[in-house]
Design an enzyme around this catalytic site. Structure first.
Site, PDB file in Angstrom:
ATOM      1  N   MET A  96      -0.588   8.829   1.591  1.00 13.46           N
ATOM      2  CA  MET A  96      -0.862   7.783   0.622  1.00 13.46           C
ATOM      3  C   MET A  96      -1.132   8.334  -0.783  1.00 13.46           C
ATOM      4  O   MET A  96      -2.156   8.034  -1.393  1.00 13.46           O
ATOM      5  CB  MET A  96      -2.030   6.906   1.110  1.00 13.46           C
ATOM      6  CG  MET A  96      -1.665   6.100   2.337  1.00 13.46           C
ATOM      7  SD  MET A  96      -0.075   5.238   2.105  1.00 13.46           S
ATOM      8  CE  MET A  96      -0.156   4.013   3.379  1.00 13.46           C
ATOM      9  N   LEU A  99       3.879  11.416  -5.314  1.00 15.97           N
ATOM     10  CA  LEU A  99       4.181  12.807  -5.685  1.00 15.97           C
ATOM     11  C   LEU A  99       4.622  12.859  -7.153  1.00 15.97           C
ATOM     12  O   LEU A  99       5.209  11.898  -7.672  1.00 15.97           O
ATOM     13  CB  LEU A  99       5.285  13.354  -4.790  1.00 15.97           C
ATOM     14  CG  LEU A  99       4.894  13.521  -3.313  1.00 15.97           C
ATOM     15  CD1 LEU A  99       6.143  13.721  -2.456  1.00 15.97           C
ATOM     16  CD2 LEU A  99       3.932  14.684  -3.118  1.00 15.97           C
ATOM     17  N   ASN A 113      10.626   9.586   3.322  1.00 14.88           N
ATOM     18  CA  ASN A 113       9.463   8.693   3.420  1.00 14.88           C
ATOM     19  C   ASN A 113       9.813   7.552   4.358  1.00 14.88           C
ATOM     20  O   ASN A 113      10.977   7.184   4.491  1.00 14.88           O
ATOM     21  CB  ASN A 113       9.119   8.134   2.036  1.00 14.88           C
ATOM     22  CG  ASN A 113       7.891   7.228   2.087  1.00 14.88           C
ATOM     23  OD1 ASN A 113       6.902   7.547   2.748  1.00 14.88           O
ATOM     24  ND2 ASN A 113       7.953   6.100   1.406  1.00 14.88           N
ATOM     25  N   HIS A 115       8.825   3.523   5.065  1.00 12.33           N
ATOM     26  CA  HIS A 115       8.162   2.388   4.422  1.00 12.33           C
ATOM     27  C   HIS A 115       8.302   1.159   5.328  1.00 12.33           C
ATOM     28  O   HIS A 115       9.394   0.900   5.855  1.00 12.33           O
ATOM     29  CB  HIS A 115       8.800   2.124   3.046  1.00 12.33           C
ATOM     30  CG  HIS A 115       8.110   1.030   2.314  1.00 12.33           C
ATOM     31  ND1 HIS A 115       6.878   1.195   1.700  1.00 12.33           N
ATOM     32  CD2 HIS A 115       8.450  -0.264   2.130  1.00 12.33           C
ATOM     33  CE1 HIS A 115       6.508   0.050   1.164  1.00 12.33           C
ATOM     34  NE2 HIS A 115       7.452  -0.849   1.407  1.00 12.33           N
TER      35      HIS A 115
HETATM   36  C1  GAR Z   1       3.078   3.398   8.444  1.00 11.20           C
HETATM   37  O1  GAR Z   1       3.137   2.035   8.753  1.00 11.20           O
HETATM   38  C2  GAR Z   1       3.967   3.708   7.247  1.00 11.20           C
HETATM   39  O2  GAR Z   1       5.122   2.939   7.204  1.00 11.20           O
HETATM   40  C3  GAR Z   1       3.038   3.346   6.121  1.00 11.20           C
HETATM   41  O3  GAR Z   1       1.776   3.835   6.514  1.00 11.20           O
HETATM   42  C4  GAR Z   1       1.695   3.792   7.935  1.00 11.20           C
HETATM   43  C5  GAR Z   1       1.272   5.152   8.433  1.00 11.20           C
HETATM   44  O4  GAR Z   1       1.042   5.138   9.810  1.00 11.20           O
HETATM   45  N1  GAR Z   1       3.473   3.940   4.894  1.00 11.20           N
HETATM   46  C6  GAR Z   1       3.496   3.286   3.735  1.00 11.20           C
HETATM   47  O5  GAR Z   1       3.119   2.144   3.609  1.00 11.20           O
HETATM   48  C7  GAR Z   1       4.023   4.099   2.572  1.00 11.20           C
HETATM   49  N2  GAR Z   1       4.315   3.241   1.460  1.00 11.20           N
HETATM   50  P1  GAR Z   1       0.935   6.461  10.661  1.00 11.20           P
HETATM   51  O6  GAR Z   1      -0.118   7.333   9.954  1.00 11.20           O
HETATM   52  O7  GAR Z   1       0.449   6.008  11.999  1.00 11.20           O
HETATM   53  O8  GAR Z   1       2.281   7.110  10.686  1.00 11.20           O
END
Ligand code: GAR
Length: 207
Positions: A96, A99, A113, A115
Site C-alpha cells: 500500500m 512507488l 500489481n 487491483h
Molecule cells: C488485495 O485485494 C489487492 O487486490 C488489494 O489489496 C488486497 C491485498 O490482499 N490491492 C489494492 O487495492 C492495490 N490498489 P492480500 O494482502 O491478502 O494479498
C-alpha cells in the site's frame, strides 16, 4: 535465465501465499527470493518464512525522506539478494505505497500489481466499494504492469465477478479475492515462461 521473484506486501499476504504455493506446486520457472514488507506487523511475513522464503522489513512509518529515498532502501535490499532490473520480477501484493517514478523507470516492465477491479474502472482506493456504489453488474480484478500512473499500466490478466443484489463491500471483496489468487498466478506464470511481451500499452501473447 531464471528470473528472481521479489514480492512486496503490507499486510495479510494472501496473494503472496497463492503465488509462492503455485510456484512450488506447478513448477513455475522462477526463483522466489525475498518478501519485503513496509510494515513490521504484516501477517504475510510469517507465512513467507513458513514457506521458506527470506523476509525483510523496510519500515515506511516515520520515514522522513522522499519517496525515491524510501525506494532506494528497497533497491538496497533487492541488491543484497542480487536482484537487479535485468533478472527480476517484482510483484506488488497488497503493497500500500505508491512507488516513485525513478523506481518504476529502473524496473520498467518488471513490476506487477494486482487491483481489485476491472481496470480502467475504479482505480485507486476502495475499488470494491466504488463498484457497488456505481451500480455496475460485474467487477473483478486486474493484474497489470506498473507504470507511472495509478493502476494504469499494460493489462496482463483480468477475471470477472458478478455483483449480487445483496453484496456488501466485504462479500464482494471475498469473491474477488478468490479470483485474484488465480489471476496473479496466471500472470506470473506467463512472465516466468516468457510468453508475453509489452508493445506500447498492450500485452501481446507469444505462441
Ligand atoms: C488485495 O485485494 C489487492 O487486490 C488489494 O489489496 C488486497 C491485498 O490482499 N490491492 C489494492 O487495492 C492495490 N490498489 P492480500 O494482502 O491478502 O494479498
Amino acid at each position: 535465465m531464471l528470473l528472481k521473484l521479489a514480492i512486496l506486501i503490507s499486510g495479510r499476504g494472501s496473494n503472496m501465499k497463492a503465488i509462492l504455493n503455485a510456484v512450488k506446486k506447478q513448477n513455475i520457472p522462477i526463483k522466489p527470493t525475498v518478501v519485503i514488507s513496509n510494515k513490521p506487523t504484516a501477517k504475510g511475513l510469517k507465512i513467507a518464512s513458513k514457506l521458506g522464503v527470506q523476509t525483510e522489513i523496510v519500515e515506511s512509518k516515520g520515514f522522513q525522506g522522499t519517496r525515491w529515498e524510501y525506494d532506494q532502501k528497497i533497491i538496497h535490499v533487492l541488491s543484497k539478494y542480487d536482484i537487479t532490473s535485468k533478472n527480476s520480477l517484482i510483484c506488488l501484493a497488497g503493497f500500500m505505497r505508491i512507488l516513485s517514478p525513478e523506481f518504476i523507470k529502473k524496473f520498467k516492465n518488471r513490476i506487477l500489481n494486482i487491483h481489485p477491479s476491472i481496470l480502467p474502472a475504479f482505480p485507486g482506493l476502495d475499488a470494491q466499494r466504488q463498484a457497488i456504489e456505481s451500480g455496475v453488474s460485474h467487477s473483478g480484478c486486474t493484474v497489470h504492469f506498473v507504470d507511472e500512473g495509478v493502476d494504469t499500466g499494460p493489462i496482463i490478466v483480468q477475471e470477472i465477478v458478478k455483483i449480487k443484489n445483496d453484496d456488501t463491500e466485504e462479500t464482494l471483496s471475498k469473491r474477488i479475492l478468490v479470483k485474484e489468487h488465480k489471476a496473479y498466478v496466471k500472470a506470473v506464470k506467463l512472465i516466468a515462461e516468457k510468453k508475453i511481451k509489452v508493445v506500447g500499452r498492450n500485452v501481446k501473447f507469444l505462441s
